[in-house]
Motif scaffolding. Structure first.
Motif, PDB file in Angstrom:
ATOM      1  N   ASP A   3       0.948  -1.244   0.060  1.00 19.04           N
ATOM      2  CA  ASP A   3      -0.036   0.004  -0.001  1.00 19.04           C
ATOM      3  C   ASP A   3       0.996   1.218  -0.032  1.00 19.04           C
ATOM      4  N   LEU A   4       2.006   1.349   0.666  1.00 20.70           N
ATOM      5  CA  LEU A   4       2.944   2.396   0.822  1.00 20.70           C
ATOM      6  C   LEU A   4       3.317   2.776  -0.488  1.00 20.70           C
ATOM      7  N   PHE A   5       3.818   1.961  -1.220  1.00 24.67           N
ATOM      8  CA  PHE A   5       4.403   2.097  -2.497  1.00 24.67           C
ATOM      9  C   PHE A   5       3.320   2.484  -3.554  1.00 24.67           C
ATOM     10  N   MET A  46       8.277  -2.969  13.404  1.00 30.96           N
ATOM     11  CA  MET A  46       7.576  -2.058  12.700  1.00 30.96           C
ATOM     12  C   MET A  46       8.464  -1.222  11.992  1.00 30.96           C
ATOM     13  N   ALA A  47       9.582  -1.251  11.722  1.00 31.71           N
ATOM     14  CA  ALA A  47      10.402  -0.728  10.908  1.00 31.71           C
ATOM     15  C   ALA A  47      10.400  -0.735   9.380  1.00 31.71           C
ATOM     16  N   TRP A  48       9.381  -1.474   8.847  1.00 29.14           N
ATOM     17  CA  TRP A  48       9.093  -1.622   7.587  1.00 29.14           C
ATOM     18  C   TRP A  48       8.382  -0.319   6.966  1.00 29.14           C
ATOM     19  N   THR A  49       7.897   0.591   7.691  1.00 31.56           N
ATOM     20  CA  THR A  49       7.347   1.904   7.517  1.00 31.56           C
ATOM     21  C   THR A  49       8.544   2.783   6.958  1.00 31.56           C
ATOM     22  N   GLU A  50       9.427   2.702   8.122  1.00 27.14           N
ATOM     23  CA  GLU A  50      10.519   3.665   7.625  1.00 27.14           C
ATOM     24  C   GLU A  50      11.379   3.120   6.372  1.00 27.14           C
ATOM     25  N   LEU A  51      11.690   1.807   6.320  1.00 31.36           N
ATOM     26  CA  LEU A  51      12.309   1.387   5.126  1.00 31.36           C
ATOM     27  C   LEU A  51      11.382   1.611   3.926  1.00 31.36           C
ATOM     28  N   GLY A  52      10.182   1.570   3.787  1.00 27.21           N
ATOM     29  CA  GLY A  52       9.419   1.551   2.653  1.00 27.21           C
ATOM     30  C   GLY A  52       9.718   3.142   2.233  1.00 27.21           C
ATOM     31  N   LEU A  53       9.415   4.087   3.173  1.00 22.06           N
ATOM     32  CA  LEU A  53       9.956   5.375   2.744  1.00 22.06           C
ATOM     33  C   LEU A  53      11.290   5.620   2.360  1.00 22.06           C
ATOM     34  N   LYS A  54      12.293   4.947   2.889  1.00 24.01           N
ATOM     35  CA  LYS A  54      13.581   5.330   2.620  1.00 24.01           C
ATOM     36  C   LYS A  54      13.851   4.885   0.700  1.00 24.01           C
ATOM     37  N   ALA A 107       4.760  10.129   3.385  1.00 23.98           N
ATOM     38  CA  ALA A 107       4.729  10.120   4.709  1.00 23.98           C
ATOM     39  C   ALA A 107       3.752  11.002   5.269  1.00 23.98           C
ATOM     40  N   ARG A 108       3.366  12.186   4.826  1.00 20.08           N
ATOM     41  CA  ARG A 108       2.496  13.080   5.038  1.00 20.08           C
ATOM     42  C   ARG A 108       0.905  12.476   4.818  1.00 20.08           C
ATOM     43  N   PHE A 109       0.882  11.641   3.783  1.00 20.78           N
ATOM     44  CA  PHE A 109      -0.380  11.148   3.608  1.00 20.78           C
ATOM     45  C   PHE A 109      -1.018  10.008   4.327  1.00 20.78           C
ATOM     46  N   LEU A 110       0.399   9.066   4.724  1.00 18.27           N
ATOM     47  CA  LEU A 110      -0.038   7.869   5.646  1.00 18.27           C
ATOM     48  C   LEU A 110      -0.023   8.335   7.176  1.00 18.27           C
ATOM     49  N   ALA A 111       0.126   9.679   7.552  1.00 15.91           N
ATOM     50  CA  ALA A 111       0.456  10.306   8.576  1.00 15.91           C
ATOM     51  C   ALA A 111       1.399   9.574   9.620  1.00 15.91           C
ATOM     52  N   VAL A 112       2.813   9.211   8.919  1.00 17.65           N
ATOM     53  CA  VAL A 112       3.672   8.330   9.631  1.00 17.65           C
ATOM     54  C   VAL A 112       4.944   9.448   9.859  1.00 17.65           C
ATOM     55  N   ALA A 113       5.907   9.041  10.381  1.00 19.72           N
ATOM     56  CA  ALA A 113       7.083   9.983  10.513  1.00 19.72           C
ATOM     57  C   ALA A 113       7.708   9.939   9.405  1.00 19.72           C
TER      58      ALA A 113
END
Length: 326
Positions: A28-30, A169-177, A192-198
């Protein structure tokens, strides 16, 4: 951005016991990143194509889901997600060793979350190299794979052609990287802004995290790149690199620069400085000790190279990442 053409294929290894929240969350992130690219009119931004690789009954590992179905598959990235159950056993991880080695040999960036690192370690690709994992599994990783330098104090360890992370839960940061690497910092921030994550925190200095080109298709050069990453580019020279590639020195120089965009000496500097950045952030070693640790006998020469690559002196870099008291 480290991308050629208009598509980047990102694989996710769906093994028995894999955390499906990470598998589907990354997918979903991608997808969100692709939508942000379209909404912002980022025409030069490559499409992120996501493929799930899984074992089928009675069949070898194959694609079970493709966000943009096509016949040909050559992952540029392979992500090994975490598990919600327990540390993966030898029988499970051994089933995927050959596939991981093949993907890596073909230039794929290997990325692990939490216990996903056990799969990469079992393949032998982390022998003599540093890796991180969840603190609860760090001792077991070190015991099962004694050739791996386990650094459990690091939340994320980027080492050129392999990235390992510690948190479940590091997959969120990895996905953004990965979005940042292939589509740029602006799209990573918008995602990140759309998903409301750091959001991904930008590191000081353009060269503080080295993201080498691995998708150029020159197998001889790729072999040298993997060797340089595994050795930290210490005690290497042109003759040794050409010999590793099986090429005459002039031919090697031409092909290496064409494939990577860098001269071999520049590439080695990037590898060494990347490791020095990690030491500056996560250890209390003096700058001279760090210089010697990454292969520079002359600390003064190290300081000049570090400033050339990052735009900062080593002491300034340390203050930026850990604060004045670090």
């Amino acid at each position: 951005m480290d991308a050629i053409g208009d598509q980047v294929e990102i694989g996710i290894l769906v093994y028995p016991g894999a955390q499906m929240a990470a598998v589907h969350g990354l997918t979903d992130l991608f997808a969100v990143a692709n939508r942000m690219a379209a909404d912002l009119g980022a025409r030069r931004s490559p499409l992120l194509r996501v493929c799930h690789w899984a074992e089928m009954p009675g069949q070898p590992l194959a694609v079970s889901f493709d966000s943009h179905p096509q016949a040909h598959h050559r992952p540029r990235v392979m992500i090994i997600p975490p598990s919600l159950t327990e540390e993966p056993g030898p029988d499970l991880i051994d089933r995927f060793c050959n596939d991981l080695r093949q993907w890596h040999r073909e230039g794929a960036l290997l990325v692990s979350v939490c216990v996903g690192v056990f799969f990469i370690a079992a393949s032998g690709l982390l022998d003599g190299r540093s890796a991180t994992t969840h603190w609860n599994f760090a001792q077991s990783l070190a015991e099962r794979f004694p050739l791996v330098k386990v650094e459990a104090n690091l939340p994320l360890l980027e080492d050129g052609d392999i990235i390992t992370s510690a948190g479940l839960m590091a997959w969120t940061e990895l996905g953004l990287k990965l979005v940042e690497r292939f589509q740029g910092q602006t799209l990573a921030a918008e995602t990140a802004r759309f998903l409301a994550v750091a959001p991904v925190h930008a590191m000081p200095g353009p060269g503080s995290v080295f993201s080498p080109r691995l998708d150029h298709g020159d197998e001889a050069v790729l072999k040298v790149q993997h060797w340089l990453q595994s050795t930290g580019a210490r005690e290497v020279n042109l003759a040794l690199m050409a010999d590793c590639a099986g090429l005459e020195q002039r031919t090697f120089l031409r092909r290496f620069r064409s494939a990577t965009g860098l001269k071999p000496t520049e590439y080695c500097q990037q590898v060494r400085v990347g490791r020095a950045c990690r030491m500056l952030e996560f250890t209390n070693r003096s700058i001279d000790q760090i210089a010697w640790g990454v292969g520079y006998q002359d600390p003064g020469a190290f300081r000049k190279v570090f400033h050339k690559v990052t735009g900062l002196a080593p002491g300034e870099y340390r203050k930026h990442v850990v604060g004045p008291a670090g």
